[in-house]
Enzyme design. Sequence first.
Site, short mmCIF file in Angstrom:
data_model
loop_
_atom_site.label_atom_id
_atom_site.label_comp_id
_atom_site.label_asym_id
_atom_site.label_seq_id
_atom_site.Cartn_x
_atom_site.Cartn_y
_atom_site.Cartn_z
N HIS A 93 0.97 -1.16 -0.18
CA HIS A 93 -0.04 -0.01 0.08
C HIS A 93 0.83 1.07 0.00
O HIS A 93 2.22 1.26 0.32
CB HIS A 93 -0.98 0.06 1.11
CG HIS A 93 -2.01 -1.15 1.22
ND1 HIS A 93 -3.11 -0.99 2.07
CD2 HIS A 93 -2.09 -1.92 0.32
CE1 HIS A 93 -3.72 -1.99 1.72
NE2 HIS A 93 -3.21 -2.82 0.82
N GLU A 95 1.27 3.74 1.94
CA GLU A 95 1.73 4.10 3.18
C GLU A 95 3.14 3.32 3.36
O GLU A 95 4.11 3.66 3.88
CB GLU A 95 0.73 4.01 4.44
CG GLU A 95 -0.45 4.84 4.25
CD GLU A 95 -1.54 4.21 3.66
OE1 GLU A 95 -2.69 4.71 3.82
OE2 GLU A 95 -1.30 3.11 2.76
N CYS A 166 -2.16 -0.38 7.51
CA CYS A 166 -1.34 0.93 7.62
C CYS A 166 -1.48 1.62 8.83
O CYS A 166 -0.44 2.35 9.37
CB CYS A 166 -1.67 1.44 6.12
SG CYS A 166 -1.26 0.61 4.80
#
Length: 251
Positions: A93, A95, A166
């Site tokens: 992802h 992040e 995240c």
Amino acid sequence: MYCSTLTPDDKECGGMADENVNVETSNRCFSNGSDNCESNSSEHHVWMSAALDLANEALEAGEVPVGCVFVYKSEIVGRGRNGVNETRNATRHAEMVAIDDLRKWFANTSSDRTDHHLPSCDVGLRTEISVDNCSRQSHCESSQMAENDIFRLATLYVTCEPCIMCAAALRILHVPTVVYGCANERFGGCGSVINVAADLLPSLGPELICLHGTFAEQSIDRLKTFYKGENPNAPCPKRKNQIQERNVDYC
């Protein structure tokens, strides 16, 4: 995915979890006991614009269009955009990519300090160097900074609310503040699904302050654009049935 028009089968990435999200627009800013997202709005806009550029890059690459930047002392020190499809790694992802990028930035700046033989704080105080006291203090602070200290002092700007994974990672790293664009009502970890950011979870570290609303509409527009198309990485049973309508079997 967009909450009112798409179904869970519209986008899936090769059987792997990605940042499929339900999103909503809102004039309300979610906050865990902090100022709302209208505070310092011009500064927020600058950094969120950089995150949106990365979301656009993800969109062009066929990824869920989420982008983010870490900002430390008015400087971008980490960048990330969704990379689940191209890496076939469900954890990539935006992040998580930005966390790795910040670590690379820190390693590179640490190497630069070593290469230029910048004095340590103690040596700097005992050695005549041609810098003023303010610069000397800055060098001393830099030489003593650890990677984790940067995370503790940085702000993350991300186009969509961090997912549960995240949000937990950011809290473990003691990132103090996240500013995000649109809510993630399917996987959101900052209050939309569960509040990993602020729940009493001492093992994860201190509360993660979350603000949202900055460039929410723009963030949603990117997600809409992505979900109007077809994910070529999705398994055949999950892909939109335009191919089946042409009576062609690609599986």
